[in-house]
Scaffold this motif. Structure first.
Motif, PDB file in Angstrom:
ATOM      1  N   LYS A 216       0.822  -1.211   0.000  1.00 33.28           N
ATOM      2  CA  LYS A 216       0.000   0.000   0.000  1.00 33.28           C
ATOM      3  C   LYS A 216       0.860   1.266   0.000  1.00 33.28           C
ATOM      4  O   LYS A 216       0.403   2.340  -0.421  1.00 33.28           O
ATOM      5  N   ILE A 217       2.092   1.124   0.467  1.00 30.28           N
ATOM      6  CA  ILE A 217       3.026   2.251   0.437  1.00 30.28           C
ATOM      7  C   ILE A 217       3.855   2.215  -0.835  1.00 30.28           C
ATOM      8  O   ILE A 217       3.974   3.211  -1.560  1.00 30.28           O
ATOM      9  N   LEU A 218       4.393   1.042  -1.128  1.00 26.59           N
ATOM     10  CA  LEU A 218       5.303   0.910  -2.267  1.00 26.59           C
ATOM     11  C   LEU A 218       4.599   1.210  -3.586  1.00 26.59           C
ATOM     12  O   LEU A 218       5.189   1.797  -4.503  1.00 26.59           O
ATOM     13  N   LEU A 219       3.331   0.831  -3.704  1.00 26.69           N
ATOM     14  CA  LEU A 219       2.606   0.964  -4.969  1.00 26.69           C
ATOM     15  C   LEU A 219       1.639   2.141  -4.983  1.00 26.69           C
ATOM     16  O   LEU A 219       0.851   2.282  -5.917  1.00 26.69           O
ATOM     17  N   LYS A 220       1.676   2.977  -3.969  1.00 28.22           N
ATOM     18  CA  LYS A 220       0.768   4.115  -3.896  1.00 28.22           C
ATOM     19  C   LYS A 220       1.036   5.073  -5.050  1.00 28.22           C
ATOM     20  O   LYS A 220       2.169   5.531  -5.251  1.00 28.22           O
ATOM     21  N   PRO A 221       0.026   5.417  -5.845  1.00 24.40           N
ATOM     22  CA  PRO A 221       0.246   6.283  -7.013  1.00 24.40           C
ATOM     23  C   PRO A 221       0.443   7.751  -6.661  1.00 24.40           C
ATOM     24  O   PRO A 221       1.005   8.508  -7.460  1.00 24.40           O
ATOM     25  N   GLY A 222       0.006   8.164  -5.506  1.00 24.24           N
ATOM     26  CA  GLY A 222       0.135   9.567  -5.117  1.00 24.24           C
ATOM     27  C   GLY A 222       1.280   9.803  -4.151  1.00 24.24           C
ATOM     28  O   GLY A 222       2.100   8.915  -3.887  1.00 24.24           O
ATOM     29  N   LYS A 223       1.320  11.008  -3.611  1.00 24.40           N
ATOM     30  CA  LYS A 223       2.368  11.387  -2.673  1.00 24.40           C
ATOM     31  C   LYS A 223       2.177  10.671  -1.344  1.00 24.40           C
ATOM     32  O   LYS A 223       1.063  10.508  -0.857  1.00 24.40           O
ATOM     33  N   LEU A 224       3.288  10.221  -0.756  1.00 21.94           N
ATOM     34  CA  LEU A 224       3.228   9.548   0.543  1.00 21.94           C
ATOM     35  C   LEU A 224       3.049  10.574   1.652  1.00 21.94           C
ATOM     36  O   LEU A 224       3.634  11.669   1.616  1.00 21.94           O
ATOM     37  N   ASP A 225       2.244  10.192   2.672  1.00 30.49           N
ATOM     38  CA  ASP A 225       2.137  11.073   3.838  1.00 30.49           C
ATOM     39  C   ASP A 225       3.371  10.862   4.709  1.00 30.49           C
ATOM     40  O   ASP A 225       4.172   9.946   4.467  1.00 30.49           O
ATOM     41  N   PRO A 226       3.599  11.698   5.725  1.00 27.91           N
ATOM     42  CA  PRO A 226       4.830  11.600   6.528  1.00 27.91           C
ATOM     43  C   PRO A 226       5.082  10.227   7.125  1.00 27.91           C
ATOM     44  O   PRO A 226       6.225   9.736   7.109  1.00 27.91           O
ATOM     45  N   ALA A 227       4.058   9.583   7.633  1.00 24.25           N
ATOM     46  CA  ALA A 227       4.250   8.254   8.231  1.00 24.25           C
ATOM     47  C   ALA A 227       4.636   7.231   7.162  1.00 24.25           C
ATOM     48  O   ALA A 227       5.498   6.370   7.391  1.00 24.25           O
ATOM     49  N   GLU A 228       3.975   7.325   6.004  1.00 20.53           N
ATOM     50  CA  GLU A 228       4.291   6.406   4.903  1.00 20.53           C
ATOM     51  C   GLU A 228       5.718   6.633   4.407  1.00 20.53           C
ATOM     52  O   GLU A 228       6.439   5.684   4.086  1.00 20.53           O
ATOM     53  N   TRP A 229       6.117   7.886   4.346  1.00 16.43           N
ATOM     54  CA  TRP A 229       7.471   8.196   3.883  1.00 16.43           C
ATOM     55  C   TRP A 229       8.531   7.649   4.845  1.00 16.43           C
ATOM     56  O   TRP A 229       9.567   7.142   4.416  1.00 16.43           O
ATOM     57  N   GLU A 230       8.243   7.745   6.137  1.00 14.73           N
ATOM     58  CA  GLU A 230       9.174   7.190   7.115  1.00 14.73           C
ATOM     59  C   GLU A 230       9.311   5.677   6.939  1.00 14.73           C
ATOM     60  O   GLU A 230      10.409   5.122   7.063  1.00 14.73           O
ATOM     61  N   GLU A 231       8.206   5.010   6.657  1.00 12.74           N
ATOM     62  CA  GLU A 231       8.262   3.565   6.411  1.00 12.74           C
ATOM     63  C   GLU A 231       9.027   3.258   5.123  1.00 12.74           C
ATOM     64  O   GLU A 231       9.825   2.327   5.077  1.00 12.74           O
ATOM     65  N   MET A 232       8.777   4.042   4.082  1.00 10.49           N
ATOM     66  CA  MET A 232       9.490   3.829   2.815  1.00 10.49           C
ATOM     67  C   MET A 232      10.992   3.966   3.010  1.00 10.49           C
ATOM     68  O   MET A 232      11.780   3.175   2.480  1.00 10.49           O
ATOM     69  N   LYS A 233      11.416   4.933   3.809  1.00 10.20           N
ATOM     70  CA  LYS A 233      12.855   5.163   4.008  1.00 10.20           C
ATOM     71  C   LYS A 233      13.537   3.992   4.711  1.00 10.20           C
ATOM     72  O   LYS A 233      14.752   3.833   4.604  1.00 10.20           O
ATOM     73  N   ARG A 234      12.750   3.178   5.391  1.00 11.46           N
ATOM     74  CA  ARG A 234      13.345   2.058   6.119  1.00 11.46           C
ATOM     75  C   ARG A 234      13.871   0.962   5.183  1.00 11.46           C
ATOM     76  O   ARG A 234      14.584   0.065   5.632  1.00 11.46           O
TER      77      ARG A 234
END
Length: 351
Positions: A216-234
């Motif tokens: 749901k984060i990796l394939l999200k077509p729009g901009k990530l919210d702050p919490a999602e971005w923190e998870e992506m950076k991991r």
């Protein structure tokens, strides 16, 4: 058999011809000519005292030629001084037979040295065959490793709507940069051929940590919210941890060390604003600094679910603007020197 005296030639021919095929030369020059123009002999009986070119010189020339260096030479001589024998052995002779000759001794020495020579040839051939098999097996293992690495990296990339061509492109980008920078004094110590080869092989694993990021984060077509971005950076830490576990289970290798270094540091920025550890300048390993530029360039010129592709020219300007901020200034300098080569790689491995 090389001798200028007919008496000894006749004695030896009569003694040896029932068991062996014997070729005779009556001078050193004639011996060298025949050895080079005919099938090489298995053994040379060489008189020392000959006019014009003595046996020592003949032996010296035989041992200097790669085609004849392995032919065993037995000196025939009336000399029996220790210094003479030492000189002969230093030149490469395998034995001495003193004149007048004992027929049983001659037959025994000839038989022994022919057997030794044949054994050496067999061992040499076996060693060459073994070396070839080792090379083939090593190449097979290396290819298997490359395939496994590529498949593993491809699985990670396809979860991010990317393709194996992204892997290929970034591999070649990082290779271009490394080969160019190895001429710079600052990088000569690190960027040797072995390191660059490992860099090329390990680069595909730079985003292997994406397998740990939720769809749901990796394939999200729009901009990530702050919490999602923190998870992506991991994902940088996930990749590092996975490869570290592999090292702990299977043993450390230079390849695994470099691969986890790239995983962890390719999102660090020269000015310290990157992640996961906010490293600054040369505290970022060189592998991470090279991968950072290669990865960003490819991201800029490639369509993603959240953006359209930029042109090569726009990507070049954007990277130029980030010199000294996102990227190592020297790495950007190399990129600008190589921008046509980067574009050629992008075209070669186009989507």
């Amino acid at each position: 058999m090389v001798d200028d005296e007919s008496f000894y030639i006749n004695v030896l021919v009569d003694l040896l011809r029932e068991q062996y095929r014997v070729t005779v030369a009556k001078s050193g020059q004639q011996a060298l000519s025949r050895v080079s123009s005919e099938i090489p002999p298995d053994l040379i009986l060489l008189d020392i005292l000959m006019p014009e070119m003595d046996g020592y010189e003949v032996c010296k020339q035989l041992k200097a030629d790669p085609c004849t260096v392995d032919i065993p030479v037995i000196f025939l001589t009336v000399k029996s001084e220790v210094d003479d024998e030492i000189r002969g052995f230093q030149l490469g002779a395998v034995d001495y037979i003193t004149k007048p000759m004992s027929p049983p001794l001659v037959l025994s020495r000839v038989k022994t040295h022919l057997a030794l020579s044949q054994t050496r040839r067999i061992l040499k051939n076996q060693n060459q065959l073994l070396e070839e098999r080792v090379r083939e097996r090593t190449h097979e293992i290396s290819r298997t490793q490359d395939v496994a690495i590529f498949c593993l990296a491809s699985l990670a990339e396809t979860r991010d709507n990317e393709t194996g061509n992204h892997i290929r492109r970034t591999q070649h980008y990082i290779q271009l940069l490394a080969n160019h920078l190895k001429a710079y004094p600052r990088f000569q110590k690190t960027l040797n051929n072995e390191y660059i080869d490992l860099l090329f092989k390990s680069a595909p694993l730079h985003d292997i940590g994406k397998v740990g990021v939720a769809d749901k984060i990796l394939l999200k077509p729009g901009k990530l919210d702050p919490a999602e971005w923190e998870e992506m950076k991991r994902h940088a830490q996930y990749g590092f941890d996975a490869l570290l576990r592999a090292e702990q289970e299977l043993g450390s290798t230079a390849f695994l060390q470099l691969a986890r270094e790239i995983c962890l540091t390719h999102h660090e920025k020269w000015d310290g604003t990157g992640y996961p550890n906010g490293l600054i300048g040369e505290a970022i390993p060189l592998s991470g600094r090279l991968m950072a530029l290669a990865d960003v360039y490819d991201a800029l010129i490639t369509s993603r679910v959240y953006k359209e592709a930029f042109s090569h020219e726009t990507a070049v300007e954007m990277i130029r603007e980030e010199r000294g901020r996102h990227f190592d200034p020297e790495v950007v300098r190399a990129f600008l020197d190589l921008e046509d080569s980067f574009q050629a790689v992008a075209n070669r491995f186009t989507e």
